[in-house]
Design an enzyme around this catalytic site. Structure first.
Site, short mmCIF file in Angstrom:
data_model
loop_
_atom_site.label_atom_id
_atom_site.label_comp_id
_atom_site.label_asym_id
_atom_site.label_seq_id
_atom_site.Cartn_x
_atom_site.Cartn_y
_atom_site.Cartn_z
N PRO A 89 -3.27 49.02 42.01
CG PRO A 89 -1.10 49.11 42.85
CD PRO A 89 -2.26 48.19 42.70
CD GLU A 116 6.59 43.61 42.86
OE1 GLU A 116 6.75 44.72 42.32
OE2 GLU A 116 6.73 43.41 44.08
NE ARG A 154 -23.72 54.69 50.98
CZ ARG A 154 -24.24 55.87 50.67
NH1 ARG A 154 -24.09 56.35 49.43
NH2 ARG A 154 -24.88 56.59 51.56
CG ASP A 169 -24.84 59.94 49.75
OD1 ASP A 169 -25.27 60.37 50.83
OD2 ASP A 169 -24.93 58.74 49.41
#
Length: 247
Positions: A89, A116, A154, A169
């Site tokens: 993150p 962690e 893709r 897209d």
């Protein structure tokens, strides 16, 4: 493209790699997928891959040794230097442009963490990229890795069959994709816009571009901050802003 995933839960990827577009890519030799349990590389007698952080603190930290050895193993016969991507993150936000960038590589390695965090030496000396799919925390890196792999594969030539599909897209040109319709032309009184039935390709493309811009303005105006607007596009946006103010 060769894709290696290092995970403590390799079974999570079985259905993903054996279904839909990813399976098609593998069946057509456009991509290969390998999942390695890096617990197998632990030198600890109990096969532990985590330990308490120096200096104290909550949670456990992934140790460097199993991951370094696992990467050495999957790159031993590598023909090209891989991109080693850490799921975290704290990483750079993954987006379409990053997917395009990664789709040009020959070998990608995704490291999926748990606990962690990571021993900092993994970040400093092993990985080439740290990526995140959003500002939230998951229990592990497996789901983000699946998202990124699907987004990248893709884009490989031949995977989708229709080479124009990824070009149209959302995000590919800086805007969200325009509305789409299919048969019947009239469903419960809800009709397809006449321009799409006209067969006039120039008018259809103009309508699609305007609707793409409108959808981006309404849903993701932040994308327009760096978008090079023409005078006509600025006028459309001004009209929509006025209509919004007037209710």
């Amino acid at each position: 493209m060769q894709i290696d995933v290092l995970s403590l839960f390799p079974d999570m990827f079985t259905g993903v790699f054996q279904s839909s577009i990813l399976k098609k890519a593998a069946d057509n030799d456009l991509a290969s997928f390998h999942v390695t349990d890096y617990r197998d590389f632990s030198l600890d007698k109990h096969h532990r891959v985590d330990d308490y952080p120096y200096g104290g603190g909550a949670g456990m930290v992934l140790t460097a040794q199993p991951l370094f050895d696992a990467v050495d193993h999957v790159t031993a016969q590598a023909k090209a230097k891989p991109r080693v991507i850490l799921m975290t993150p704290q990483g750079e936000r993954f987006d379409h442009q990053k997917a395009v960038e990664l789709s040009k590589e020959e070998h990608l390695i995704f490291i999926c963490g748990h606990y962690e965090g990571y021993d900092e030496r993994i970040r400093e000396h092993l990985v080439t990229d740290e990526l995140s799919i959003g500002d939230y925390v998951l229990t592990g890196g497996e789901l983000p890795a699946m998202v990124m792999i699907d987004s990248v594969v893709r884009l490989l030539p031949g995977v989708l069959g229709n080479e124009a599909s990824p070009i149209a897209d959302s995000f590919s040109n800086g805007l969200l994709e325009h509305p789409q319709y299919t048969r019947p032309a009239d469903f419960r009184g809800m009709k397809v816009p006449e321009v799409l039935l006209s067969g006039h390709h120039k008018n259809i493309e103009a309508w699609r571009h305007k609707e793409s811009l409108r959808r981006t303005f309404e849903r993701r105006p932040d994308l327009l901050e760096n978008y090079p607007l023409s005078e006509q596009e600025k006028q459309w946006i001004n009209d929509w802003q006025q209509a919004k103010k007037n209710g």
